[in-house]
Design a protein around this motif. Sequence first.
Motif, PDB file in Angstrom:
ATOM      1  N   GLU A   1      -5.407   0.896  14.455  1.00 48.16           N
ATOM      2  CA  GLU A   1      -4.917   1.511  13.328  1.00 48.16           C
ATOM      3  C   GLU A   1      -4.980   0.339  12.037  1.00 48.16           C
ATOM      4  O   GLU A   1      -4.509  -0.958  12.290  1.00 48.16           O
ATOM      5  N   ARG A   2      -5.371   0.540  11.037  1.00 45.80           N
ATOM      6  CA  ARG A   2      -5.641  -0.230   9.593  1.00 45.80           C
ATOM      7  C   ARG A   2      -4.563  -1.501   9.673  1.00 45.80           C
ATOM      8  O   ARG A   2      -4.884  -2.501   9.478  1.00 45.80           O
ATOM      9  N   VAL A   3      -3.058  -0.752   9.195  1.00 45.42           N
ATOM     10  CA  VAL A   3      -2.041  -1.620   8.924  1.00 45.42           C
ATOM     11  C   VAL A   3      -1.742  -2.536  10.054  1.00 45.42           C
ATOM     12  O   VAL A   3      -1.380  -3.769  10.087  1.00 45.42           O
ATOM     13  N   ARG A   4      -1.861  -1.968  11.274  1.00 44.20           N
ATOM     14  CA  ARG A   4      -1.419  -2.905  12.444  1.00 44.20           C
ATOM     15  C   ARG A   4      -2.346  -3.905  12.499  1.00 44.20           C
ATOM     16  O   ARG A   4      -2.045  -5.186  13.222  1.00 44.20           O
ATOM     17  N   LEU A   5      -3.662  -3.506  12.386  1.00 45.56           N
ATOM     18  CA  LEU A   5      -4.742  -4.721  12.798  1.00 45.56           C
ATOM     19  C   LEU A   5      -4.343  -5.696  11.647  1.00 45.56           C
ATOM     20  O   LEU A   5      -4.602  -6.945  11.744  1.00 45.56           O
ATOM     21  N   ALA A   6      -4.238  -5.413  10.453  1.00 45.11           N
ATOM     22  CA  ALA A   6      -4.035  -6.270   9.539  1.00 45.11           C
ATOM     23  C   ALA A   6      -2.727  -7.143   9.486  1.00 45.11           C
ATOM     24  O   ALA A   6      -2.631  -8.420   9.434  1.00 45.11           O
ATOM     25  N   ILE A   7      -1.629  -6.619  10.298  1.00 43.85           N
ATOM     26  CA  ILE A   7      -0.372  -7.308  10.511  1.00 43.85           C
ATOM     27  C   ILE A   7      -0.802  -8.570  11.671  1.00 43.85           C
ATOM     28  O   ILE A   7      -0.484  -9.538  11.724  1.00 43.85           O
ATOM     29  N   VAL A   8      -1.449  -7.820  12.883  1.00 40.38           N
ATOM     30  CA  VAL A   8      -1.755  -8.903  13.856  1.00 40.38           C
ATOM     31  C   VAL A   8      -2.684  -9.931  13.371  1.00 40.38           C
ATOM     32  O   VAL A   8      -2.724 -11.009  13.517  1.00 40.38           O
TER      33      VAL A   8
ATOM     34  N   GLY B   1       8.214   0.541   4.140  1.00 36.89           N
ATOM     35  CA  GLY B   1       8.380   1.339   5.143  1.00 36.89           C
ATOM     36  C   GLY B   1       7.112   1.162   6.030  1.00 36.89           C
ATOM     37  O   GLY B   1       6.869   1.363   7.087  1.00 36.89           O
ATOM     38  N   ASN B   2       5.786   1.004   5.386  1.00 35.75           N
ATOM     39  CA  ASN B   2       4.473   0.656   6.384  1.00 35.75           C
ATOM     40  C   ASN B   2       4.770  -0.544   7.163  1.00 35.75           C
ATOM     41  O   ASN B   2       4.474  -0.603   8.381  1.00 35.75           O
ATOM     42  N   VAL B   3       5.412  -1.649   6.617  1.00 31.88           N
ATOM     43  CA  VAL B   3       5.597  -2.886   7.337  1.00 31.88           C
ATOM     44  C   VAL B   3       6.300  -2.596   8.568  1.00 31.88           C
ATOM     45  O   VAL B   3       6.023  -2.801   9.508  1.00 31.88           O
ATOM     46  N   SER B   4       7.505  -1.951   8.013  1.00 34.77           N
ATOM     47  CA  SER B   4       8.389  -1.693   8.790  1.00 34.77           C
ATOM     48  C   SER B   4       8.188  -0.874  10.263  1.00 34.77           C
ATOM     49  O   SER B   4       8.354  -1.238  11.369  1.00 34.77           O
ATOM     50  N   VAL B   5       7.526   0.372   9.866  1.00 32.01           N
ATOM     51  CA  VAL B   5       6.898   1.252  10.959  1.00 32.01           C
ATOM     52  C   VAL B   5       5.970   0.495  11.883  1.00 32.01           C
ATOM     53  O   VAL B   5       6.041   0.679  13.358  1.00 32.01           O
ATOM     54  N   HIS B   6       4.934  -0.030  11.191  1.00 33.71           N
ATOM     55  CA  HIS B   6       3.924  -0.481  12.027  1.00 33.71           C
ATOM     56  C   HIS B   6       4.423  -1.731  12.725  1.00 33.71           C
ATOM     57  O   HIS B   6       3.841  -1.878  13.808  1.00 33.71           O
TER      58      HIS B   6
END
Length: 96
Positions: free
Chosen positions: A9-16, A39-44
């Motif tokens: 998932e795009r946001v989770r890949l970006a976080i990692v 919200g996006n940062v928090s959820v992912h």
Amino acid sequence: MTLDRLIHERVRLAIVSALAVHESLTFNELKAVLDTSDGNVSVHARKLEDAGYIICTKGFDGRIPRTEYRLATAGRSALERYLSHMEALIKRVGGA
């Protein structure tokens, strides 16, 4: 080799990915790097934390709440497997 849908998932890949090149990032730093909402940062981040891919530390900087994230060993391994999988797909598609 199967695709890790959690990281895919795009946001989770970006976080990692962001945490792979930084020792740690605060919530606000991560939000700025990703250019996304609270919200996006928090959820992912929560999904990644629940999977054991990242470590979340909550504390205070004076009286201001501070949330900091670090990449866990399992998260680094998962990212390496994901990148290897993507490389293999690119080589296969490219005929190399």
